[in-house]
Write a protein that holds these residues in place. Structure first.
Motif, PDB file in Angstrom:
ATOM      1  N   LYS A   4       0.856  -1.187   0.000  1.00  0.00           N
ATOM      2  CA  LYS A   4       0.000   0.000   0.000  1.00  0.00           C
ATOM      3  C   LYS A   4       0.893   1.238   0.000  1.00  0.00           C
ATOM      4  O   LYS A   4       1.797   1.357   0.816  1.00  0.00           O
ATOM      5  CB  LYS A   4      -0.899  -0.003   1.231  1.00  0.00           C
ATOM      6  N   ILE A   5       0.661   2.142  -0.898  1.00  0.00           N
ATOM      7  CA  ILE A   5       1.394   3.403  -0.962  1.00  0.00           C
ATOM      8  C   ILE A   5       0.549   4.459  -0.252  1.00  0.00           C
ATOM      9  O   ILE A   5      -0.642   4.601  -0.534  1.00  0.00           O
ATOM     10  CB  ILE A   5       1.653   3.827  -2.422  1.00  0.00           C
ATOM     11  N   SER A   6       1.180   5.192   0.673  1.00  0.00           N
ATOM     12  CA  SER A   6       0.462   6.237   1.401  1.00  0.00           C
ATOM     13  C   SER A   6       1.376   7.436   1.618  1.00  0.00           C
ATOM     14  O   SER A   6       2.587   7.345   1.449  1.00  0.00           O
ATOM     15  CB  SER A   6      -0.039   5.704   2.746  1.00  0.00           C
ATOM     16  N   VAL A   7       0.792   8.540   1.988  1.00  0.00           N
ATOM     17  CA  VAL A   7       1.550   9.748   2.295  1.00  0.00           C
ATOM     18  C   VAL A   7       2.342   9.485   3.575  1.00  0.00           C
ATOM     19  O   VAL A   7       1.816   8.919   4.534  1.00  0.00           O
ATOM     20  CB  VAL A   7       0.597  10.943   2.476  1.00  0.00           C
ATOM     21  N   LYS A  11       8.190  11.084  10.878  1.00  0.00           N
ATOM     22  CA  LYS A  11       8.894   9.942  11.468  1.00  0.00           C
ATOM     23  C   LYS A  11       9.324   8.962  10.374  1.00  0.00           C
ATOM     24  O   LYS A  11      10.459   8.471  10.377  1.00  0.00           O
ATOM     25  CB  LYS A  11       8.004   9.246  12.495  1.00  0.00           C
ATOM     26  N   GLU A  12       8.444   8.703   9.424  1.00  0.00           N
ATOM     27  CA  GLU A  12       8.778   7.782   8.325  1.00  0.00           C
ATOM     28  C   GLU A  12       9.843   8.384   7.413  1.00  0.00           C
ATOM     29  O   GLU A  12      10.735   7.684   6.936  1.00  0.00           O
ATOM     30  CB  GLU A  12       7.516   7.433   7.537  1.00  0.00           C
TER      31      GLU A  12
END
Length: 141
Positions: A4-7, A11-12
């Motif tokens: 899954k690609i997310s904004v 922290k990430e």
């Protein structure tokens, strides 16, 4: 396996930045990037206050990457830009840097950097907009 690609959040971002930095450092000679840091210098006039500044960082291999150079238009043609560049280059040199890189758009300061010993090593056409150019320059310190 489904990804899954997310904004991302901050922290990430830092987790990814640390991971690629570790990967890069694993492929460089030991201690070659011990002095990675930010550098900044400003020019102040006793009457006008802040009239210019230069900011950059030492990146992999202790290479100086100049990110920002600005001199107030009312104070240009007084060598403040050259003095600021000499300050950041000397600061980088004292930390073991042997190379400086910078980029500039054709409507900015190409002639200034060339006058100060930088040589072109790349050009990106149509940047930042169609019909413009972005120049990449380097200088051995």
């Amino acid at each position: 396996m489904t990804v899954k690609i997310s904004v991302s959040d901050d922290k990430e971002y830092w987790q990814i930045a640390r991971a690629i930095t570790k990967f890069n450092l694993d492929h460089l000679p030991e201690n070659s990037s011990n002095n990675m840091c930010s550098l900044g210098y400003v020019a102040k006039d006793p009457h006008a206050g802040l009239v210019g500044g230069v900011y950059g960082k030492l990146i992999l291999g202790n290479c100086l990457s100049v990110d920002v150079l600005w001199v107030d238009p009312a104070h240009r043609e007084r060598d403040y830009g050259t003095i600021l560049m000499e300050a950041i280059e000397n600061g980088a040199r004292s930390l073991g840097s042997r190379l400086s890189i910078v980029d500039t758009f054709e409507f900015q300061a190409l002639n200034f950097y060339e006058k100060n010993g930088y040589q072109q090593f790349g050009v990106l056409d149509d940047c930042p907009c169609p019909g413009n150019k972005r120049f990449y320059l380097k200088k051995v310190l």
